[in-house]
Design an enzyme around this catalytic site. Structure first.
Site, PDB file in Angstrom:
ATOM      1  N   ASP A 146      12.311   9.765   4.918  1.00 62.61           N
ATOM      2  CA  ASP A 146      12.156   8.349   5.206  1.00 62.61           C
ATOM      3  C   ASP A 146      13.551   7.720   5.218  1.00 62.61           C
ATOM      4  O   ASP A 146      14.168   7.541   4.180  1.00 62.61           O
ATOM      5  CB  ASP A 146      11.294   7.689   4.118  1.00 62.61           C
ATOM      6  CG  ASP A 146      10.889   6.274   4.480  1.00 62.61           C
ATOM      7  OD1 ASP A 146       9.946   5.755   3.858  1.00 62.61           O
ATOM      8  OD2 ASP A 146      11.521   5.685   5.385  1.00 62.61           O
ATOM      9  N   ASP A 157      12.719   1.218  10.229  1.00 61.46           N
ATOM     10  CA  ASP A 157      12.241   1.932   9.045  1.00 61.46           C
ATOM     11  C   ASP A 157      11.180   2.907   9.535  1.00 61.46           C
ATOM     12  O   ASP A 157      10.087   2.494   9.946  1.00 61.46           O
ATOM     13  CB  ASP A 157      11.657   0.906   8.057  1.00 61.46           C
ATOM     14  CG  ASP A 157      11.044   1.537   6.823  1.00 61.46           C
ATOM     15  OD1 ASP A 157      10.467   0.767   6.015  1.00 61.46           O
ATOM     16  OD2 ASP A 157      11.114   2.770   6.667  1.00 61.46           O
ATOM     17  N   HIS A 226       4.602  -3.019   5.580  1.00 61.50           N
ATOM     18  CA  HIS A 226       5.224  -4.295   5.196  1.00 61.50           C
ATOM     19  C   HIS A 226       5.947  -4.947   6.372  1.00 61.50           C
ATOM     20  O   HIS A 226       6.326  -4.269   7.339  1.00 61.50           O
ATOM     21  CB  HIS A 226       6.228  -4.060   4.064  1.00 61.50           C
ATOM     22  CG  HIS A 226       7.201  -2.952   4.364  1.00 61.50           C
ATOM     23  ND1 HIS A 226       8.454  -3.180   4.890  1.00 61.50           N
ATOM     24  CD2 HIS A 226       7.089  -1.599   4.263  1.00 61.50           C
ATOM     25  CE1 HIS A 226       9.067  -2.019   5.070  1.00 61.50           C
ATOM     26  NE2 HIS A 226       8.248  -1.043   4.717  1.00 61.50           N
ATOM     27  N   HIS A 234      11.744  -5.620   3.164  1.00 53.44           N
ATOM     28  CA  HIS A 234      10.312  -5.910   2.988  1.00 53.44           C
ATOM     29  C   HIS A 234       9.998  -7.366   3.312  1.00 53.44           C
ATOM     30  O   HIS A 234       9.068  -7.935   2.778  1.00 53.44           O
ATOM     31  CB  HIS A 234       9.825  -5.525   1.588  1.00 53.44           C
ATOM     32  CG  HIS A 234      10.727  -5.915   0.491  1.00 53.44           C
ATOM     33  ND1 HIS A 234      11.018  -7.250   0.219  1.00 53.44           N
ATOM     34  CD2 HIS A 234      11.424  -5.181  -0.399  1.00 53.44           C
ATOM     35  CE1 HIS A 234      11.839  -7.276  -0.801  1.00 53.44           C
ATOM     36  NE2 HIS A 234      12.116  -6.056  -1.186  1.00 53.44           N
ATOM     37  N   GLU A 262       3.175   2.092   7.663  1.00 55.11           N
ATOM     38  CA  GLU A 262       3.329   3.391   7.006  1.00 55.11           C
ATOM     39  C   GLU A 262       2.079   3.705   6.204  1.00 55.11           C
ATOM     40  O   GLU A 262       1.475   2.816   5.606  1.00 55.11           O
ATOM     41  CB  GLU A 262       4.559   3.422   6.095  1.00 55.11           C
ATOM     42  CG  GLU A 262       4.592   2.409   4.979  1.00 55.11           C
ATOM     43  CD  GLU A 262       5.964   2.367   4.304  1.00 55.11           C
ATOM     44  OE1 GLU A 262       6.404   3.385   3.731  1.00 55.11           O
ATOM     45  OE2 GLU A 262       6.606   1.314   4.379  1.00 55.11           O
ATOM     46  N   GLU A 357       5.635   6.896   9.349  1.00 57.83           N
ATOM     47  CA  GLU A 357       5.935   5.460   9.406  1.00 57.83           C
ATOM     48  C   GLU A 357       6.605   5.107  10.721  1.00 57.83           C
ATOM     49  O   GLU A 357       7.501   5.827  11.189  1.00 57.83           O
ATOM     50  CB  GLU A 357       6.866   5.086   8.248  1.00 57.83           C
ATOM     51  CG  GLU A 357       7.338   3.647   8.233  1.00 57.83           C
ATOM     52  CD  GLU A 357       8.095   3.282   6.972  1.00 57.83           C
ATOM     53  OE1 GLU A 357       8.756   4.157   6.397  1.00 57.83           O
ATOM     54  OE2 GLU A 357       7.993   2.113   6.539  1.00 57.83           O
TER      55      GLU A 357
END
Ligand code: HZT
Ligand code: MN
Ligand code: MN
Ligand code: MN
Length: 376
Positions: A146, A157, A226, A234, A262, A357
């Site tokens: 990740d 992300d 998120h 976030h 994710e 994700e």
């Protein structure tokens, strides 16, 4: 390939591979039902055209992510240390963005957006080696990779899971399906709770046989997707979470928001808790102005502000910048509420967890899965 091809290990800046910022557009998915009008609506298309720099920065970061993960998927083998894996990914990101992050402020222009997560087996997230870590990837490991890339604070992300034994295939298939279900259900006016329900239904329709025992795949109920903000992984205090089980909020996704979708599957309890030594930290966005007693905390905070701002960092990045004996100061910043620690998140020992994700852009006229590649 010709002059235009990336090297292995990756060293060529993507800005040199794609002249005039002509980075690949992510997977564009038209909005459905009541929002189908957005595809052709002139006002929504105009709004989208006004975001050119935002889109270009996002697509450049996404292209870096794809090229680095392609290299990672090829180079990562059992027997490699977690440290060399993490550094290989981070140096790839730094070379392809053209920002090594060694001069003050350089990493705030573009580069590594947060620590390279290399969480193994029952550990689901937020694990990266600290200095002196001797861990070596094993053939029976299930590793969540990740990592984040940003350009001018536009953060991609995205994560995938690596395994080397076919017995884990159904676990990875369950999570890939669940994440793609979440990506499909996401959109303007989509309700967060309904996305969570759909994710869980996809995830829990799978089972996996590992070392002779058959397990139902569970969605980890206290992990979630998120919102992502500008330099904010976030989405800050107004951030929204995307549940991966049923029962979540009725809140809706809105035009212009960026989401990390994710999902995490597990053969354990389907709940994670903090465990092991912390490596991940981030300055709190609206941190209180606290008088710092510990001298080393002051110099450390200045360095964090100049090199990371509110982007998460890990101890290895402080080592790399030349900081020594910083733990007392760092812990003082955490105790003062100025820096948030993010300990590794683990399910029960002996269980196996997997993750996929993507980062998606809810553009006015279309949903763009900007981190989509031909790998996942
Ligand atoms: O679990 S989170 O802390 C979260 C916060 C609010 C909703 S979800 N987290 C954000 C984050 C925290 C620290 C990092 F170094 C990187 C990211 C999700 C995440 N971790 C990895 N990829 N995505
Ligand atoms: Mn640059
Ligand atoms: Mn992530
Ligand atoms: Mn995330």
């Amino acid at each position: 390939g010709g002059a235009k091809a990336q090297t292995s290990p990756p060293t060529k800046k993507v800005s040199d591979l794609f002249p005039d910022s002509s980075y690949p557009v992510g997977e564009e998915v038209e909005y459905k039902n009541d929002n189908a009008f957005r595809t052709t609506n002139e006002e929504k298309r105009h709004l989208d055209r006004m975001n050119q720099d935002f889109l270009t920065d996002y697509r450049q970061a996404a292209e870096v992510h794809r090229e680095v993960r392609k290299y990672a998927q090829k180079m990562i083998k059992p027997g490699m240390s977690l440290t060399e894996i993490a550094e290989g990914i981070e140096n790839g990101t730094r070379h392809l963005t053209g920002h090594m992050g060694l001069e003050e402020g350089d990493n705030l222009i573009a580069g590594v957006a947060f620590p390279t997560g290399l969480s193994l087996n029952h550990c689901a997230a937020h694990y990266t080696p600290n200095a002196g870590n001797k861990m070596v990837l094993k053939e029976e490991d299930v590793m969540k990779v990740d990592f984040g890339v940003h350009v001018n604070g536009r953060i991609v992300d995205s994560a995938f899971t690596m395994s080397f034994q076919p017995q884990y295939d159904n676990l990875l298939a369950a999570v890939k399906d669940a994440t793609n279900t979440g990506v499909r259900l996401a959109g303007i006016d989509a309700r967060l709770g309904e996305i969570g329900e759909g994710i869980q239904e996809a995830m829990e329709s799978y089972e996996v046989e590992i070392n002779g025992t058959t397990y139902p795949v569970k969605s980890i109920r206290n992990l979630n997707g998120h919102t992502i903000g500008h330099y904010s992984i976030h989405g800050g205090s107004a951030g929204k979470s995307v549940p991966i089980v049923k029962g979540g909020s009725n809140e809706k996704m809105e035009e212009g928001e960026v989401y990390a979708i994710e999902t995490f599957g597990s053969t354990g309890k389907g709940i994670v808790r903090d465990d092991m030594e912390t490596s991940h930290y981030a300055k709190v966005a609206d941190a209180p102005k606290v008088a710092l007693r510990v001298a080393s905390a002051k110099t450390l905070l200045r360095s964090i502000d100049k090199n990371f701002g509110t982007l998460p960092f890990c101890r290895r990045y402080l080592d790399r910048l030349g900081h020594e004996k910083y733990l007392l100061g760092l812990n003082n910043l955490v105790q003062s509420g100025i820096v948030q620690d993010y300990p590794p998140l683990v399910d029960v020992k002996g269980s196996y967890t997997a993750q996929y994700e993507h980062t998606i852009l809810l553009r006015p006229n279309v949903k763009e899965v900007v981190s989509r590649g031909d790998d996942y």
